[in-house]
Write a protein that holds these residues in place. Structure first.
Motif, short mmCIF file in Angstrom:
data_model
loop_
_atom_site.label_atom_id
_atom_site.label_comp_id
_atom_site.label_asym_id
_atom_site.label_seq_id
_atom_site.Cartn_x
_atom_site.Cartn_y
_atom_site.Cartn_z
N ARG A 1 2.21 2.22 -10.72
CA ARG A 1 2.92 1.50 -11.55
C ARG A 1 4.30 0.62 -9.96
NH1 ARG A 1 4.43 -0.08 -15.98
NH2 ARG A 1 3.37 1.18 -16.89
N GLU A 2 4.45 1.42 -9.34
CA GLU A 2 5.89 1.12 -8.58
C GLU A 2 5.11 -0.12 -7.55
OE1 GLU A 2 8.25 1.14 -8.67
OE2 GLU A 2 9.47 0.55 -7.10
N MET A 3 3.75 0.43 -7.42
CA MET A 3 2.75 -0.71 -6.36
C MET A 3 2.55 -2.04 -6.92
SD MET A 3 0.11 2.21 -4.66
CE MET A 3 -1.25 1.16 -4.53
N GLY A 4 2.28 -1.71 -7.86
CA GLY A 4 2.17 -3.29 -8.57
C GLY A 4 3.13 -4.17 -8.64
N ARG A 5 4.52 -3.63 -9.20
CA ARG A 5 5.82 -4.04 -9.53
C ARG A 5 5.67 -4.61 -7.40
NH1 ARG A 5 9.59 -3.41 -12.98
NH2 ARG A 5 10.32 -4.02 -11.58
N GLU A 6 5.66 -3.52 -6.61
CA GLU A 6 6.34 -4.55 -5.87
C GLU A 6 5.13 -5.58 -4.97
OE1 GLU A 6 8.52 -4.37 -3.21
OE2 GLU A 6 9.26 -2.62 -5.17
N ALA A 7 3.89 -5.21 -5.57
CA ALA A 7 3.29 -7.05 -5.27
C ALA A 7 2.69 -7.83 -5.87
CB ALA A 7 1.26 -5.99 -5.87
N ALA A 8 3.83 -8.02 -6.96
CA ALA A 8 3.86 -9.14 -8.33
C ALA A 8 5.41 -9.43 -7.36
CB ALA A 8 4.79 -8.52 -9.29
N VAL B 1 0.86 -1.43 0.17
CA VAL B 1 -0.19 0.09 -0.04
C VAL B 1 0.58 1.29 -0.02
CG1 VAL B 1 -1.64 -1.23 1.54
CG2 VAL B 1 -0.16 -0.45 2.59
N SER B 2 0.61 2.31 -0.59
CA SER B 2 1.07 3.76 0.16
C SER B 2 0.28 3.95 1.50
CB SER B 2 0.05 4.43 -1.25
OG SER B 2 0.90 6.00 -0.53
N ASP B 3 1.46 4.93 2.29
CA ASP B 3 1.35 5.23 3.23
C ASP B 3 -0.02 6.22 3.18
OD1 ASP B 3 1.65 5.61 6.40
OD2 ASP B 3 3.41 6.15 6.07
N ASP B 4 -1.43 5.48 3.42
CA ASP B 4 -1.88 6.04 3.58
C ASP B 4 -2.35 7.60 4.40
OD1 ASP B 4 -4.00 5.66 0.92
OD2 ASP B 4 -3.56 3.73 2.23
#
Lengths: 348, 348
Positions: free
Chosen positions: A306-313, A169-172
């Motif tokens: 996009r970075e979030m997607g990359r990290e999730a993968a 997640v992003s630090d919301d």
DNA sequence: CTGAAAGCGCTTACAG
DNA sequence: CTGAAAGCGCTTACAG
């Protein structure tokens, strides 16, 4: 006719290569699998690889999948492909998964809980090796279902309260702090918040962030200063902003939980003949594509989808290769993008 | 431990049901396949179905796929998931395919020709039953490759010159006619065109539409009145618009081949201190999400991308059930959406 | 280091 | 209408 040119008499398979090289199919299988190659004599392996190359052999993932119960297929569930926030997330996921030989099945989860459950079951039947969910609430039944079915799942842009599985997640809260600090630094004191749905971690945490940072600035949050949207949609943003304007006299700034909500606020302002940022400053969240082109260009919190997607993968990959490993929760640092929807409050 | 609760001793399969009901697995297979059910006695079929229901049987698509060489999987290739034009297309495709039991693999085709070829081969190895391409040029090597491999493919938002396969497109010439007619009706006479890449059918046909309709209005298209963009990107639109402004004195309107290009034109105008629509009117194409929120809200041609996706899926479904059928090319009627980026030319 | 065998879960000619 | 058998193309214990 003896078969068309485009359809060779028989797809070339392990057995066929084995015959060419004069070994057993199982030896071919080993030679072609990097992790088993050491079981085969070097010279034999070389001949096999050369033959496979020459014949243009492509292993059949379906047959392998039937045998191994793995599929090199990963499912991604999004609530709505059409929402621009998700495309870069999906893109990032597919990018790193693709590098590792995985294909991505994207499923548009749509409305109902039943439909989501069906989609999950379908993906499970296809033996996806893992699932990435961008759809999940703080206490989500679908997640529960996946976990119970033994699926490996990671959450993206969402986390569940219980922390039952990996997430990025992003630090919301920090993101909302960025927004409020910016507003406060400009001199705003009467700041309202359009909250996202409290059933979602983003809605919940960004609201908490708002309240916490307002308190830190010793700024009041009177009744009516926070209105919750029922969905991350423009119409809801418009409705919520109208409510805010009506209930909070003298309000000079709005921090929205999401860009779509902020864009809805633009409309509510325009409908009342108010200008942004002249009368009311507005901050969004996400830095969605095109929000730099709206008028005024939207000040917002960039979450790096996009970075979030990359990290999730990557998290999923880790989980797949080490199912017993610890559950990791990655939090990405958001940044503030200042554009022209925020300014000092009008001098009284 | 005797196995975790979430992992039953053995996935329930055809054989298992057969044993319960006391028939042969092949009979179960027939009873469970609607198209073969008539081969089974009604009462037997009923008992089988009841048992399958009760046991929560889910057929294994991987095993079926190995046997039948079909997969109920469809691949979709887009040049860039992140481009908002494609999300509703994908969504439309997945929607109608999903209704028929197909899952959709979306692949981000990215840059190179080699990468695209690899992606196609990978999808073919997974035995996709069909492919929908949104990436294709007027004379495309990747398409050639797919066709040679015997894949069923339909093109969406693109067509190839030779008409080798089914496609669904918007009527690109008619769309451009809508734009130019609107501009001409407002009184514009010096109209420029930002063309899309001529290697793409949309770029080519919209340009043709532009030239044809200008001629019909007896409006001149002097040298420099058309500038081709090298890609459907904002930066290219800005560059092309700048070239247009420089080469075409007195220009009062720009018809862009695409919304992103039109948005780039906004920037070129702003950079020169020109207003839209005051000094120059701008029309886009596609009616992408959020172009109603830019300033000024963009007048554009709506192509109905979700509908396009739905039609493409239907075409593919038709092709899969009747491979020998005629190649159909569907053309959708675009509509003009008038917003505030177009106005009468300033009186001289 | 290599081979022979079994089996993943289906579907579908082939008999009867 | 139903059963028995073969086989899709792989992988992997098991022997040797």
């Amino acid at each position: 006719m003896t078969g068309s040119a485009s359809e060779p008499r028989s797809r070339i398979n392990l057995r066929w290569i084995a015959e060419q090289v004069g070994v057993h199919p199982s030896t071919v299988s080993r030679a072609l699998d990097a992790s088993k190659r050491h079981l085969v004599a070097d010279d034999v392996a070389e001949r096999i690889i050369a033959a496979a190359d020459k014949l243009g052999y492509r292993p059949d993932p379906v047959a392998a999948s039937l045998r191994t119960r793995r599929s090199t297929l990963v499912g991604v569930l999004v609530p709505d492909i059409t929402n621009p926030v998700f495309s870069p997330i999906i893109s990032g996921i597919a990018e790193v998964l693709g590098e590792e030989g995985y294909s991505t099945i994207v499923a548009d989860a749509g409305a109902g809980r039943d439909q989501r459950l069906r989609l999950v079951d379908e993906l499970a039947a296809r033996r996806v090796d893992g699932l990435i969910l961008a759809t999940v609430g703080r206490n989500d039944e679908v997640l529960q279902h996946c976990l119970a079915a033994g699926l490996k799942v990671v959450l993206v842009n969402r986390a569940d309260d219980a922390g039952r599985t990996a997430s990025v997640v992003s630090d919301d809260m920090a993101g909302m702090a960025l927004a409020v600090n910016h507003l406060a630094a400009l001199g705003h004191r009467k700041i309202g918040h359009i909250a996202g749905p409290s059933s979602l971690s983003t809605g919940h945490l960004r609201r908490q962030g708002f309240e916490k940072v307002m308190a830190a600035h010793q700024l009041a949050v009177p009744t009516g200063a926070i209105v919750e949207a029922n969905a991350y949609e423009r119409d809801e943003g418009e409705r919520a902003a109208a409510a805010l304007l009506a209930a909070y006299p003298g309000i000079t700034a709005i921090a929205a939980a999401n860009d779509l909500l902020a864009l809805g606020a633009y409309r509510a302002l325009a409908a009342r003949g108010l200008t942004c940022p002249g009368d009311v400053s507005v901050v969004g969240h996400n830095d969605m594509p095109l929000v730099d082109m709206v008028e005024p260009p939207l000040t917002t919190v960039r979450i790096g989808p996009r970075e979030m997607g990359r990290e999730a993968a990557k998290l999923l990959l880790a989980r797949m290769s080490d199912p017993a490993g610890a559950i990791r929760r990655v939090m990405l640092e958001p940044t503030l993008v200042i554009r022209r929807s925020t300014a000092q409050p009008r001098a009284k």
